[in-house]
Scaffold this motif. Structure first.
Motif, PDB file in Angstrom:
ATOM      1  N   VAL A 100     -18.774 -26.927  22.330  1.00 13.03           N
ATOM      2  CA  VAL A 100     -19.104 -25.557  22.688  1.00 13.03           C
ATOM      3  C   VAL A 100     -19.306 -24.780  21.393  1.00 13.03           C
ATOM      4  N   ASP A 101     -20.506 -24.248  21.212  1.00 12.19           N
ATOM      5  CA  ASP A 101     -20.807 -23.407  20.056  1.00 12.19           C
ATOM      6  C   ASP A 101     -20.393 -21.980  20.395  1.00 12.19           C
TER       7      ASP A 101
ATOM      8  N   TRP B  44     -10.884 -35.483  28.786  1.00  6.94           N
ATOM      9  CA  TRP B  44      -9.938 -34.426  29.147  1.00  6.94           C
ATOM     10  C   TRP B  44     -10.341 -33.706  30.423  1.00  6.94           C
ATOM     11  N   TYR B  45     -11.607 -33.803  30.781  1.00  3.07           N
ATOM     12  CA  TYR B  45     -12.141 -33.067  31.931  1.00  3.07           C
ATOM     13  C   TYR B  45     -12.848 -34.035  32.872  1.00  3.07           C
ATOM     14  N   PRO B  46     -12.103 -34.690  33.766  1.00  5.56           N
ATOM     15  CA  PRO B  46     -12.668 -35.741  34.616  1.00  5.56           C
ATOM     16  C   PRO B  46     -13.895 -35.307  35.429  1.00  5.56           C
ATOM     17  N   ARG B  47     -13.925 -34.075  35.901  1.00  9.24           N
ATOM     18  CA  ARG B  47     -15.101 -33.636  36.665  1.00  9.24           C
ATOM     19  C   ARG B  47     -16.353 -33.679  35.799  1.00  9.24           C
ATOM     20  N   LEU B  48     -16.233 -33.253  34.557  1.00 11.51           N
ATOM     21  CA  LEU B  48     -17.380 -33.308  33.651  1.00 11.51           C
ATOM     22  C   LEU B  48     -17.690 -34.745  33.251  1.00 11.51           C
ATOM     23  N   LEU B  49     -16.654 -35.543  33.029  1.00 12.08           N
ATOM     24  CA  LEU B  49     -16.838 -36.932  32.645  1.00 12.08           C
ATOM     25  C   LEU B  49     -17.651 -37.691  33.691  1.00 12.08           C
ATOM     26  N   HIS B  50     -17.362 -37.438  34.965  1.00  9.48           N
ATOM     27  CA  HIS B  50     -18.020 -38.175  36.046  1.00  9.48           C
ATOM     28  C   HIS B  50     -19.273 -37.475  36.576  1.00  9.48           C
ATOM     29  N   ALA B  51     -19.609 -36.330  36.028  1.00  6.18           N
ATOM     30  CA  ALA B  51     -20.804 -35.604  36.465  1.00  6.18           C
ATOM     31  C   ALA B  51     -22.058 -36.230  35.853  1.00  6.18           C
ATOM     32  N   SER B  52     -23.179 -35.995  36.506  1.00  2.62           N
ATOM     33  CA  SER B  52     -24.461 -36.458  35.961  1.00  2.62           C
ATOM     34  C   SER B  52     -24.881 -35.532  34.812  1.00  2.62           C
ATOM     35  N   ALA B  53     -25.822 -35.997  34.018  1.00  6.02           N
ATOM     36  CA  ALA B  53     -26.340 -35.172  32.925  1.00  6.02           C
ATOM     37  C   ALA B  53     -26.933 -33.873  33.477  1.00  6.02           C
TER      38      ALA B  53
ATOM     39  N   ALA C 195     -19.264 -17.360  32.066  1.00  5.58           N
ATOM     40  CA  ALA C 195     -18.325 -16.734  32.992  1.00  5.58           C
ATOM     41  C   ALA C 195     -17.334 -15.906  32.175  1.00  5.58           C
ATOM     42  N   GLY C 196     -16.587 -15.060  32.849  1.00  6.68           N
ATOM     43  CA  GLY C 196     -15.531 -14.303  32.183  1.00  6.68           C
ATOM     44  C   GLY C 196     -16.008 -13.485  31.005  1.00  6.68           C
ATOM     45  N   GLY C 197     -17.134 -12.797  31.167  1.00  3.37           N
ATOM     46  CA  GLY C 197     -17.641 -11.959  30.080  1.00  3.37           C
ATOM     47  C   GLY C 197     -18.112 -12.735  28.871  1.00  3.37           C
ATOM     48  N   GLY C 198     -18.425 -14.028  29.056  1.00  8.27           N
ATOM     49  CA  GLY C 198     -18.895 -14.865  27.956  1.00  8.27           C
ATOM     50  C   GLY C 198     -17.805 -15.697  27.319  1.00  8.27           C
ATOM     51  N   PHE C 199     -16.549 -15.520  27.782  1.00  9.11           N
ATOM     52  CA  PHE C 199     -15.427 -16.282  27.244  1.00  9.11           C
ATOM     53  C   PHE C 199     -15.124 -17.520  28.078  1.00  9.11           C
TER      54      PHE C 199
ATOM     55  N   ILE D 135     -20.224 -28.787  40.142  1.00 10.52           N
ATOM     56  CA  ILE D 135     -19.003 -29.590  40.213  1.00 10.52           C
ATOM     57  C   ILE D 135     -17.744 -28.717  40.297  1.00 10.52           C
ATOM     58  N   ASP D 136     -17.929 -27.409  40.410  1.00  6.07           N
ATOM     59  CA  ASP D 136     -16.829 -26.451  40.534  1.00  6.07           C
ATOM     60  C   ASP D 136     -15.810 -26.606  39.411  1.00  6.07           C
ATOM     61  N   GLU D 137     -16.301 -26.596  38.178  1.00  5.70           N
ATOM     62  CA  GLU D 137     -15.441 -26.705  36.994  1.00  5.70           C
ATOM     63  C   GLU D 137     -15.558 -25.422  36.186  1.00  5.70           C
ATOM     64  N   ASP D 138     -14.434 -24.945  35.666  1.00  9.01           N
ATOM     65  CA  ASP D 138     -14.394 -23.745  34.843  1.00  9.01           C
ATOM     66  C   ASP D 138     -13.525 -24.006  33.623  1.00  9.01           C
ATOM     67  N   LEU D 139     -14.028 -23.640  32.442  1.00  8.06           N
ATOM     68  CA  LEU D 139     -13.267 -23.754  31.205  1.00  8.06           C
ATOM     69  C   LEU D 139     -13.360 -22.431  30.457  1.00  8.06           C
ATOM     70  N   SER D 140     -12.321 -22.129  29.705  1.00  5.82           N
ATOM     71  CA  SER D 140     -12.327 -20.914  28.884  1.00  5.82           C
ATOM     72  C   SER D 140     -12.314 -21.305  27.417  1.00  5.82           C
ATOM     73  N   THR D 141     -12.864 -20.430  26.573  1.00  3.00           N
ATOM     74  CA  THR D 141     -12.798 -20.706  25.140  1.00  3.00           C
ATOM     75  C   THR D 141     -11.350 -20.677  24.665  1.00  3.00           C
ATOM     76  N   GLU D 142     -10.522 -19.837  25.266  1.00  4.26           N
ATOM     77  CA  GLU D 142      -9.110 -19.785  24.899  1.00  4.26           C
ATOM     78  C   GLU D 142      -8.445 -21.147  25.127  1.00  4.26           C
ATOM     79  N   GLY D 143      -8.676 -21.744  26.292  1.00  4.16           N
ATOM     80  CA  GLY D 143      -8.110 -23.055  26.586  1.00  4.16           C
ATOM     81  C   GLY D 143      -8.655 -24.136  25.668  1.00  4.16           C
ATOM     82  N   LEU D 144      -9.951 -24.086  25.407  1.00  3.90           N
ATOM     83  CA  LEU D 144     -10.549 -25.077  24.509  1.00  3.90           C
ATOM     84  C   LEU D 144      -9.982 -24.955  23.102  1.00  3.90           C
ATOM     85  N   LEU D 145      -9.807 -23.723  22.625  1.00  6.14           N
ATOM     86  CA  LEU D 145      -9.254 -23.520  21.294  1.00  6.14           C
ATOM     87  C   LEU D 145      -7.788 -23.959  21.207  1.00  6.14           C
ATOM     88  N   ARG D 146      -7.061 -23.868  22.299  1.00  5.89           N
ATOM     89  CA  ARG D 146      -5.671 -24.335  22.334  1.00  5.89           C
ATOM     90  C   ARG D 146      -5.591 -25.848  22.468  1.00  5.89           C
TER      91      ARG D 146
END
Length: 91
Positions: free
Chosen positions: A24-25, A38-47, A56-60, A67-78
């Protein structure tokens, strides 16, 4: 006590994948790379499903509607992987 402060530079600029990682840039020039495992939904998703992401979340945050997956930059940075689901005991 520490309180997280919002850093506008931690907004998502772009998302890309390799065979085994998610990158994530951020607007401040940093790139966060984490193992795709670390993220099985993304791992098993198609390209195509991985490529269909939205801010989402104001860009954060990042949302993958297919695939109904949500990630935050805060979580990724942690370095927070997706929570593991526990299987119920079957007698």
């Amino acid at each position: 006590m520490s309180i997280s402060q919002i850093n506008p530079g931690e907004r998502v600029k772009d998302v890309h994948f390799t065979e085994d990682s998610l990158s994530v840039d951020l607007m401040d020039g940093r790139t966060i790379s984490v193992p795709l495992a670390w993220y099985p939904r993304l791992l098993h998703a198609s390209a195509e499903q991985r490529g269909n992401w939205q801010l989402a979340g104001g860009g954060f945050g990042i949302h993958w509607p297919d695939i109904d997956e949500d990630l935050s930059t805060e979580g990724l940075l942690r370095g927070a992987p997706a929570p593991r689901k526990t299987m119920p005991n079957v007698a």
